[in-house]
Design a protein around this motif. Structure first.
Motif, PDB file in Angstrom:
ATOM      1  N   ALA A  85       0.837  -1.204   0.000  1.00  0.00           N
ATOM      2  CA  ALA A  85       0.000   0.000   0.000  1.00  0.00           C
ATOM      3  C   ALA A  85       0.869   1.251   0.000  1.00  0.00           C
ATOM      4  CB  ALA A  85      -0.934   0.003   1.212  1.00  0.00           C
ATOM      5  N   ALA A  86       1.912   1.253   0.821  1.00  0.00           N
ATOM      6  CA  ALA A  86       2.809   2.413   0.898  1.00  0.00           C
ATOM      7  C   ALA A  86       3.502   2.655  -0.433  1.00  0.00           C
ATOM      8  CB  ALA A  86       3.837   2.218   2.005  1.00  0.00           C
ATOM      9  N   ALA A  87       3.976   1.587  -1.060  1.00  0.00           N
ATOM     10  CA  ALA A  87       4.660   1.727  -2.346  1.00  0.00           C
ATOM     11  C   ALA A  87       3.709   2.238  -3.410  1.00  0.00           C
ATOM     12  CB  ALA A  87       5.268   0.389  -2.774  1.00  0.00           C
ATOM     13  N   PHE A  88       2.487   1.716  -3.429  1.00  0.00           N
ATOM     14  CA  PHE A  88       1.519   2.175  -4.425  1.00  0.00           C
ATOM     15  C   PHE A  88       1.186   3.648  -4.208  1.00  0.00           C
ATOM     16  CE2 PHE A  88      -2.588   2.787  -6.390  1.00  0.00           C
ATOM     17  CZ  PHE A  88      -2.380   2.214  -7.635  1.00  0.00           C
ATOM     18  N   LEU A  89       0.974   4.028  -2.964  1.00  0.00           N
ATOM     19  CA  LEU A  89       0.704   5.435  -2.667  1.00  0.00           C
ATOM     20  C   LEU A  89       1.861   6.314  -3.140  1.00  0.00           C
ATOM     21  CD1 LEU A  89      -0.819   5.234   0.904  1.00  0.00           C
ATOM     22  CD2 LEU A  89      -1.926   6.237  -1.095  1.00  0.00           C
ATOM     23  N   ARG A  90       3.058   5.943  -2.743  1.00  0.00           N
ATOM     24  CA  ARG A  90       4.247   6.743  -3.039  1.00  0.00           C
ATOM     25  C   ARG A  90       4.510   6.830  -4.545  1.00  0.00           C
ATOM     26  NH1 ARG A  90       7.156   3.985   0.002  1.00  0.00           N
ATOM     27  NH2 ARG A  90       7.947   2.535  -1.548  1.00  0.00           N
ATOM     28  N   GLU A  91       4.386   5.723  -5.245  1.00  0.00           N
ATOM     29  CA  GLU A  91       4.788   5.675  -6.644  1.00  0.00           C
ATOM     30  C   GLU A  91       3.684   6.045  -7.635  1.00  0.00           C
ATOM     31  OE1 GLU A  91       6.360   1.724  -7.119  1.00  0.00           O
ATOM     32  OE2 GLU A  91       7.737   2.010  -5.432  1.00  0.00           O
ATOM     33  N   HIS A  92       2.427   5.793  -7.273  1.00  0.00           N
ATOM     34  CA  HIS A  92       1.359   5.966  -8.250  1.00  0.00           C
ATOM     35  C   HIS A  92       0.328   7.029  -7.899  1.00  0.00           C
ATOM     36  CE1 HIS A  92       2.655   2.523 -10.569  1.00  0.00           C
ATOM     37  NE2 HIS A  92       2.807   1.873  -9.432  1.00  0.00           N
ATOM     38  N   LEU A  93      -0.007   7.154  -6.649  1.00  0.00           N
ATOM     39  CA  LEU A  93      -1.136   8.017  -6.293  1.00  0.00           C
ATOM     40  C   LEU A  93      -0.713   9.388  -5.773  1.00  0.00           C
ATOM     41  CD1 LEU A  93      -4.182   7.755  -6.406  1.00  0.00           C
ATOM     42  CD2 LEU A  93      -4.156   6.835  -4.107  1.00  0.00           C
ATOM     43  N   MET A  94       0.195   9.428  -4.813  1.00  0.00           N
ATOM     44  CA  MET A  94       0.538  10.698  -4.178  1.00  0.00           C
ATOM     45  C   MET A  94       1.187  11.727  -5.102  1.00  0.00           C
ATOM     46  SD  MET A  94      -0.925  10.362  -1.349  1.00  0.00           S
ATOM     47  CE  MET A  94      -0.410  11.789  -0.412  1.00  0.00           C
ATOM     48  N   PRO A  95       1.924  11.318  -6.146  1.00  0.00           N
ATOM     49  CA  PRO A  95       2.530  12.342  -7.002  1.00  0.00           C
ATOM     50  C   PRO A  95       1.524  13.276  -7.686  1.00  0.00           C
ATOM     51  CG  PRO A  95       3.650  10.263  -7.334  1.00  0.00           C
ATOM     52  CD  PRO A  95       2.430   9.977  -6.477  1.00  0.00           C
ATOM     53  N   TRP A  96       0.290  12.839  -7.859  1.00  0.00           N
ATOM     54  CA  TRP A  96      -0.659  13.660  -8.603  1.00  0.00           C
ATOM     55  C   TRP A  96      -1.997  13.873  -7.913  1.00  0.00           C
ATOM     56  CZ3 TRP A  96      -5.343  11.531  -9.866  1.00  0.00           C
ATOM     57  CH2 TRP A  96      -5.435  10.135  -9.797  1.00  0.00           C
ATOM     58  N   VAL A  97      -2.359  13.027  -6.957  1.00  0.00           N
ATOM     59  CA  VAL A  97      -3.723  13.058  -6.443  1.00  0.00           C
ATOM     60  C   VAL A  97      -4.025  14.317  -5.630  1.00  0.00           C
ATOM     61  CG1 VAL A  97      -3.471  11.805  -4.242  1.00  0.00           C
ATOM     62  CG2 VAL A  97      -5.554  11.547  -5.613  1.00  0.00           C
ATOM     63  N   GLY A  98      -3.038  14.907  -4.970  1.00  0.00           N
ATOM     64  CA  GLY A  98      -3.293  16.130  -4.213  1.00  0.00           C
ATOM     65  C   GLY A  98      -3.762  17.266  -5.101  1.00  0.00           C
ATOM     66  N   GLU A  99      -3.076  17.435  -6.218  1.00  0.00           N
ATOM     67  CA  GLU A  99      -3.474  18.477  -7.174  1.00  0.00           C
ATOM     68  C   GLU A  99      -4.861  18.188  -7.750  1.00  0.00           C
ATOM     69  OE1 GLU A  99      -1.852  20.123 -11.426  1.00  0.00           O
ATOM     70  OE2 GLU A  99      -0.364  19.517  -9.938  1.00  0.00           O
ATOM     71  N   PHE A 100      -5.120  16.929  -8.047  1.00  0.00           N
ATOM     72  CA  PHE A 100      -6.432  16.529  -8.568  1.00  0.00           C
ATOM     73  C   PHE A 100      -7.539  16.841  -7.561  1.00  0.00           C
ATOM     74  CE2 PHE A 100      -9.736  13.240  -8.527  1.00  0.00           C
ATOM     75  CZ  PHE A 100     -10.275  13.412  -9.793  1.00  0.00           C
ATOM     76  N   LEU A 101      -7.316  16.471  -6.293  1.00  0.00           N
ATOM     77  CA  LEU A 101      -8.345  16.696  -5.273  1.00  0.00           C
ATOM     78  C   LEU A 101      -8.509  18.170  -4.950  1.00  0.00           C
ATOM     79  CD1 LEU A 101      -7.543  13.632  -3.012  1.00  0.00           C
ATOM     80  CD2 LEU A 101      -9.564  13.940  -4.478  1.00  0.00           C
ATOM     81  N   ASP A 102      -7.434  18.947  -4.998  1.00  0.00           N
ATOM     82  CA  ASP A 102      -7.548  20.401  -4.821  1.00  0.00           C
ATOM     83  C   ASP A 102      -8.422  21.001  -5.918  1.00  0.00           C
ATOM     84  OD1 ASP A 102      -5.930  20.316  -2.576  1.00  0.00           O
ATOM     85  OD2 ASP A 102      -4.130  21.009  -3.633  1.00  0.00           O
ATOM     86  N   ALA A 103      -8.177  20.587  -7.163  1.00  0.00           N
ATOM     87  CA  ALA A 103      -8.970  21.087  -8.295  1.00  0.00           C
ATOM     88  C   ALA A 103     -10.428  20.642  -8.163  1.00  0.00           C
ATOM     89  CB  ALA A 103      -8.379  20.599  -9.611  1.00  0.00           C
ATOM     90  N   LEU A 104     -10.635  19.407  -7.731  1.00  0.00           N
ATOM     91  CA  LEU A 104     -12.002  18.913  -7.541  1.00  0.00           C
ATOM     92  C   LEU A 104     -12.716  19.735  -6.473  1.00  0.00           C
ATOM     93  CD1 LEU A 104     -14.215  16.816  -8.076  1.00  0.00           C
ATOM     94  CD2 LEU A 104     -13.103  15.348  -6.379  1.00  0.00           C
ATOM     95  N   GLN A 105     -12.019  20.039  -5.403  1.00  0.00           N
ATOM     96  CA  GLN A 105     -12.620  20.829  -4.329  1.00  0.00           C
ATOM     97  C   GLN A 105     -13.031  22.213  -4.829  1.00  0.00           C
ATOM     98  OE1 GLN A 105     -10.183  21.151  -0.835  1.00  0.00           O
ATOM     99  NE2 GLN A 105     -11.538  22.639   0.114  1.00  0.00           N
ATOM    100  N   VAL A 106     -12.191  22.844  -5.633  1.00  0.00           N
ATOM    101  CA  VAL A 106     -12.477  24.189  -6.143  1.00  0.00           C
ATOM    102  C   VAL A 106     -13.637  24.162  -7.145  1.00  0.00           C
ATOM    103  CG1 VAL A 106     -11.533  26.040  -7.575  1.00  0.00           C
ATOM    104  CG2 VAL A 106     -10.168  25.074  -5.730  1.00  0.00           C
ATOM    105  N   ARG A 107     -13.672  23.138  -7.979  1.00  0.00           N
ATOM    106  CA  ARG A 107     -14.651  23.088  -9.063  1.00  0.00           C
ATOM    107  C   ARG A 107     -15.944  22.352  -8.720  1.00  0.00           C
ATOM    108  NH1 ARG A 107      -9.585  22.538 -11.509  1.00  0.00           N
ATOM    109  NH2 ARG A 107      -9.153  24.180 -13.020  1.00  0.00           N
ATOM    110  N   ALA A 108     -16.018  21.756  -7.558  1.00  0.00           N
ATOM    111  CA  ALA A 108     -17.189  20.964  -7.184  1.00  0.00           C
ATOM    112  C   ALA A 108     -18.446  21.824  -7.158  1.00  0.00           C
ATOM    113  CB  ALA A 108     -16.969  20.312  -5.828  1.00  0.00           C
ATOM    114  N   ASP A 109     -19.540  21.232  -7.625  1.00  0.00           N
ATOM    115  CA  ASP A 109     -20.818  21.936  -7.666  1.00  0.00           C
ATOM    116  C   ASP A 109     -21.598  21.855  -6.360  1.00  0.00           C
ATOM    117  OD1 ASP A 109     -20.444  22.690 -10.318  1.00  0.00           O
ATOM    118  OD2 ASP A 109     -21.444  20.898 -11.099  1.00  0.00           O
ATOM    119  N   THR A 110     -21.237  20.900  -5.506  1.00  0.00           N
ATOM    120  CA  THR A 110     -22.013  20.705  -4.281  1.00  0.00           C
ATOM    121  C   THR A 110     -21.089  20.684  -3.067  1.00  0.00           C
ATOM    122  OG1 THR A 110     -21.829  18.294  -4.343  1.00  0.00           O
ATOM    123  CG2 THR A 110     -23.693  19.290  -5.550  1.00  0.00           C
ATOM    124  N   PRO A 111     -21.630  21.043  -1.916  1.00  0.00           N
ATOM    125  CA  PRO A 111     -20.833  20.946  -0.682  1.00  0.00           C
ATOM    126  C   PRO A 111     -20.385  19.505  -0.408  1.00  0.00           C
ATOM    127  CG  PRO A 111     -22.773  22.288  -0.298  1.00  0.00           C
ATOM    128  CD  PRO A 111     -22.929  21.686  -1.669  1.00  0.00           C
TER     129      PRO A 111
END
Length: 103
Positions: free
Chosen positions: A52-78
């Motif tokens: 799990a740690a390796a998958f997070l480090r190598e595949h998810l964490m490099p990009w998911v923060g930016e994705f979730l920040d953008a989702l939070q800004v652009r979301a239509d609902t609370p």
């Protein structure tokens, strides 16, 4: 994810790197670790946690923060804004456990 034997639930034409599938994969590894610990199988728990740690480090964490920040800004609902915040903060905690992100 395919190399792990985890059955990706998507359609044949759908990419395996969909954020939902990647989060589900990490959740399944953490669930496997919890089950192993509950049965005193510490070696198996350690394998699942390191995977799990390796998958997070190598595949998810490099990009998911930016994705979730953008989702939070652009979301239509609370609800969607809150889900993005909760997901981002949960991933930060999980990725930050000692020994799980190279610490």
């Amino acid at each position: 994810m395919r190399n792990s034997g985890w059955p990706c639930p998507g359609s044949p034409g759908e990419a395996d790197d969909h954020v939902g599938y990647e989060l589900a994969f990490v959740a399944s590894l953490l669930h496997m670790a919890a089950d192993a610990l509950a049965e005193a199988r510490t070696a198996q728990a350690e394998i699942a946690l390191h995977a799990a740690a390796a998958f997070l480090r190598e595949h998810l964490m490099p990009w998911v923060g930016e994705f979730l920040d953008a989702l939070q800004v652009r979301a239509d609902t609370p609800f969607c804004r809150g889900a993005a915040m909760l997901c981002r903060d949960t991933l930060r905690v999980v990725a930050g456990f000692p020994g799980e992100s190279g610490q």
